[in-house]
Design a protein around this motif. Structure first.
Motif, PDB file in Angstrom:
ATOM      1  N   MET A 144       0.829  -1.205   0.000  1.00 57.95           N
ATOM      2  CA  MET A 144       0.000   0.000   0.000  1.00 57.95           C
ATOM      3  C   MET A 144       0.863   1.254   0.000  1.00 57.95           C
ATOM      4  O   MET A 144       0.613   2.193  -0.772  1.00 57.95           O
ATOM      5  CB  MET A 144      -0.926  -0.001   1.211  1.00 57.95           C
ATOM      6  CG  MET A 144      -1.803   1.262   1.331  1.00 57.95           C
ATOM      7  SD  MET A 144      -2.945   1.516  -0.054  1.00 57.95           S
ATOM      8  CE  MET A 144      -4.196   0.266   0.339  1.00 57.95           C
ATOM      9  N   ALA A 145       1.856   1.311   0.868  1.00 55.96           N
ATOM     10  CA  ALA A 145       2.703   2.499   0.933  1.00 55.96           C
ATOM     11  C   ALA A 145       3.412   2.745  -0.393  1.00 55.96           C
ATOM     12  O   ALA A 145       3.498   3.885  -0.873  1.00 55.96           O
ATOM     13  CB  ALA A 145       3.723   2.348   2.062  1.00 55.96           C
ATOM     14  N   ALA A 146       3.912   1.676  -1.008  1.00 54.50           N
ATOM     15  CA  ALA A 146       4.601   1.820  -2.283  1.00 54.50           C
ATOM     16  C   ALA A 146       3.639   2.270  -3.378  1.00 54.50           C
ATOM     17  O   ALA A 146       3.972   3.135  -4.199  1.00 54.50           O
ATOM     18  CB  ALA A 146       5.262   0.498  -2.671  1.00 54.50           C
ATOM     19  N   ALA A 147       2.438   1.696  -3.385  1.00 59.79           N
ATOM     20  CA  ALA A 147       1.456   2.019  -4.419  1.00 59.79           C
ATOM     21  C   ALA A 147       1.011   3.474  -4.339  1.00 59.79           C
ATOM     22  O   ALA A 147       0.946   4.179  -5.352  1.00 59.79           O
ATOM     23  CB  ALA A 147       0.258   1.079  -4.306  1.00 59.79           C
ATOM     24  N   ILE A 148       0.698   3.933  -3.149  1.00 59.20           N
ATOM     25  CA  ILE A 148       0.202   5.296  -2.996  1.00 59.20           C
ATOM     26  C   ILE A 148       1.303   6.311  -3.259  1.00 59.20           C
ATOM     27  O   ILE A 148       1.079   7.359  -3.877  1.00 59.20           O
ATOM     28  CB  ILE A 148      -0.398   5.481  -1.590  1.00 59.20           C
ATOM     29  CG1 ILE A 148      -1.646   4.608  -1.435  1.00 59.20           C
ATOM     30  CG2 ILE A 148      -0.746   6.940  -1.341  1.00 59.20           C
ATOM     31  CD1 ILE A 148      -2.775   4.914  -2.414  1.00 59.20           C
ATOM     32  N   ALA A 181      -0.878   2.276   6.402  1.00 55.31           N
ATOM     33  CA  ALA A 181       0.063   2.658   5.356  1.00 55.31           C
ATOM     34  C   ALA A 181      -0.558   3.658   4.397  1.00 55.31           C
ATOM     35  O   ALA A 181       0.131   4.565   3.901  1.00 55.31           O
ATOM     36  CB  ALA A 181       0.540   1.429   4.601  1.00 55.31           C
ATOM     37  N   LEU A 182      -1.831   3.515   4.099  1.00 53.89           N
ATOM     38  CA  LEU A 182      -2.525   4.506   3.268  1.00 53.89           C
ATOM     39  C   LEU A 182      -2.452   5.877   3.924  1.00 53.89           C
ATOM     40  O   LEU A 182      -2.095   6.877   3.279  1.00 53.89           O
ATOM     41  CB  LEU A 182      -3.983   4.101   3.073  1.00 53.89           C
ATOM     42  CG  LEU A 182      -4.873   5.129   2.379  1.00 53.89           C
ATOM     43  CD1 LEU A 182      -4.496   5.272   0.912  1.00 53.89           C
ATOM     44  CD2 LEU A 182      -6.348   4.763   2.524  1.00 53.89           C
ATOM     45  N   ALA A 205      -0.265  11.270   4.247  1.00 58.96           N
ATOM     46  CA  ALA A 205       0.176  12.348   5.141  1.00 58.96           C
ATOM     47  C   ALA A 205       1.516  12.906   4.695  1.00 58.96           C
ATOM     48  O   ALA A 205       1.741  14.127   4.714  1.00 58.96           O
ATOM     49  CB  ALA A 205       0.254  11.839   6.577  1.00 58.96           C
ATOM     50  N   LEU A 206       2.421  12.033   4.277  1.00 57.47           N
ATOM     51  CA  LEU A 206       3.728  12.493   3.824  1.00 57.47           C
ATOM     52  C   LEU A 206       3.634  13.229   2.491  1.00 57.47           C
ATOM     53  O   LEU A 206       4.267  14.278   2.301  1.00 57.47           O
ATOM     54  CB  LEU A 206       4.687  11.309   3.708  1.00 57.47           C
ATOM     55  CG  LEU A 206       5.112  10.667   5.028  1.00 57.47           C
ATOM     56  CD1 LEU A 206       5.915   9.404   4.775  1.00 57.47           C
ATOM     57  CD2 LEU A 206       5.918  11.644   5.871  1.00 57.47           C
ATOM     58  N   ARG A 252       1.114  17.390  -2.868  1.00 57.83           N
ATOM     59  CA  ARG A 252       0.631  16.548  -3.962  1.00 57.83           C
ATOM     60  C   ARG A 252      -0.775  16.025  -3.726  1.00 57.83           C
ATOM     61  O   ARG A 252      -1.484  15.692  -4.679  1.00 57.83           O
ATOM     62  CB  ARG A 252       1.596  15.373  -4.164  1.00 57.83           C
ATOM     63  CG  ARG A 252       3.011  15.797  -4.542  1.00 57.83           C
ATOM     64  CD  ARG A 252       3.889  14.603  -4.860  1.00 57.83           C
ATOM     65  NE  ARG A 252       5.252  15.045  -5.177  1.00 57.83           N
ATOM     66  CZ  ARG A 252       6.275  14.956  -4.336  1.00 57.83           C
ATOM     67  NH1 ARG A 252       6.090  14.416  -3.133  1.00 57.83           N
ATOM     68  NH2 ARG A 252       7.475  15.386  -4.682  1.00 57.83           N
ATOM     69  N   VAL A 253      -1.181  15.904  -2.465  1.00 57.97           N
ATOM     70  CA  VAL A 253      -2.516  15.429  -2.107  1.00 57.97           C
ATOM     71  C   VAL A 253      -3.007  16.241  -0.913  1.00 57.97           C
ATOM     72  O   VAL A 253      -2.254  17.016  -0.310  1.00 57.97           O
ATOM     73  CB  VAL A 253      -2.512  13.918  -1.754  1.00 57.97           C
ATOM     74  CG1 VAL A 253      -2.026  13.075  -2.916  1.00 57.97           C
ATOM     75  CG2 VAL A 253      -1.674  13.662  -0.507  1.00 57.97           C
ATOM     76  N   ASP A 254      -4.261  16.026  -0.572  1.00 58.85           N
ATOM     77  CA  ASP A 254      -4.865  16.667   0.600  1.00 58.85           C
ATOM     78  C   ASP A 254      -5.242  15.564   1.583  1.00 58.85           C
ATOM     79  O   ASP A 254      -6.150  14.770   1.320  1.00 58.85           O
ATOM     80  CB  ASP A 254      -6.097  17.470   0.175  1.00 58.85           C
ATOM     81  CG  ASP A 254      -6.780  18.184   1.336  1.00 58.85           C
ATOM     82  OD1 ASP A 254      -6.396  17.955   2.505  1.00 58.85           O
ATOM     83  OD2 ASP A 254      -7.719  18.962   1.076  1.00 58.85           O
TER      84      ASP A 254
END
Length: 350
Positions: free
Chosen positions: A88-92, A267-268, A273-274, A280-282
């Motif tokens: 998940m962390a890698a995908a996001i 992980a999502l 958050a990072l 890049r995101v909210d």
């Protein structure tokens, strides 16, 4: 799944990178698919591809699933992360860095199956999470060696007793222990879906009939609000369930209530958050819906080992079909509402 992390890698990535990025309104996050994206036994992704539908595809080389799917009319992007927090962390992270997509205003909705606490809900039920708690970061002493007055062998990182006080910080060099999702957004999603009728059948009824000592487990499937614990270890049993209830309560200052258990949610939240720090995101635009495919502990007089033998693979989970169906039924109206009323929700988060 995801692509475009390295410029020029994969067919079509360079061409997409040179064009204006596509504005994505909603990202539908799923964690696994059992076979193909169409036409066979569905995992979490297939209903979105076939029913929403997500007809356009983008190559995603170097990822677990290898493809992203897209609805151009609604600007909805769907992905399969792969199971577990590392996937998940890698995908996001890969998606957030992909130059083909503009995610600055995108809502991220995880719609996936989960284990469920029989003290809180029944098979096939759908729970919108307010809190996501990390069940994988802890100190652990084997239960055969813990002090007699401890409830279990888990203590928080940066702590030496189970109920360390004051509680260590939620976010530190030791790890990210809990996230609270935007309360108004969670409530908004729940209010718009709480009347949805979820699938029930004789097989589900027979399975939950064994849980006579658990009144909530006997109820028909329904939509609710309920928090989730996230751990890469697939645990089960009454003692582990008691630990999970305690752990969620501890890390949420007794505001959270453990209803579902899954792997990827922490992980999502960490990845988003990072990436939010880079603009890049909210990170205020996250929703997590978990639907109950199996209980996390056996009924009275059944051992955890027996339960595990009957449900060690996704295909054998007693509520798998009901849970994947419920995940789409409950999450898809929220996805469509956000995407089609974009003039309102691009700038205004419920």
């Amino acid at each position: 799944m995801l692509a475009g992390v390295i410029a020029g890698v994969g067919i079509g990535v360079k061409a997409h990178a040179q064009a204006a990025p596509l504005e994505v309104r909603v990202v539908v996050v799923t964690t696994f698919e059992l076979g193909q994206d169409r036409g066979d036994m569905p995992g979490e992704f297939q209903h979105w591809v076939e029913r929403y539908p997500l007809e356009q595809s983008f190559p995603a080389p170097g990822t677990e699933h290898g493809v992203l799917r897209y609805n151009a009319q609604d600007h909805v992007l769907g992905l399969v992360s792969g199971e577990g927090p590392s996937h998940m962390a890698a995908a996001i992270t890969a998606l957030a860095l992909d130059p083909r997509f503009d995610l600055r205003h995108a809502y991220f909705i995880l719609a996936g199956i989960a284990g469920v606490n029989p003290y809180k809900a029944s098979l096939g039920s759908a729970a919108w999470a307010r809190y996501v708690v990390n069940g994988g970061a802890a100190h652990l002493i084997d239960s055969r060696e813990i002090p007699a007055d401890w409830p279990d062998g888990f203590t928080p990182l940066q702590g030496h007793v189970p109920d360390e006080q004051p509680r260590p910080p939620l976010h530190s060099i030791a790890g990210d222990m809990a996230y609270q999702l935007r309360p108004s957004l969670v409530q908004w999603a729940y209010e718009r879906t709480k009347v949805i009728t979820l699938p029930d059948n004789a097989a589900l009824q027979a399975h939950r009939h064994a849980y006579q000592d658990f009144p909530e487990a006997l109820k028909p499937p329904h939509v609710m609000i309920g928090d989730t614990i996230s751990s890469e270890t697939y645990w089960l049993g009454a003692r582990m369930n008691r630990w999970a209830e305690r752990w969620v309560s501890y890390w949420t200052d007794h505001q959270g209530e453990m209803v579902t258990t899954a792997e990827e949610d922490i992980a999502l939240c960490q990845a988003l958050a990072l990436q939010a720090k880079a603009g890049r995101v909210d990170a205020q635009r996250i929703l997590i819906l978990r639907t109950a495919s199996n209980f996390d502990m056996p009924p009275t007089a059944v051992t955890p080992a027996t339960m595990l033998a009957n449900a060690a693979h996704e295909e054998n989970l007693p509520g798998l079909h009901a849970a994947t169906d419920a995940a789409y039924r409950v999450a898809s109206p929220i996805v469509r509402h956000l995407a089609t009323d974009w003039a309102r929700y691009k700038e205004h988060v419920p």
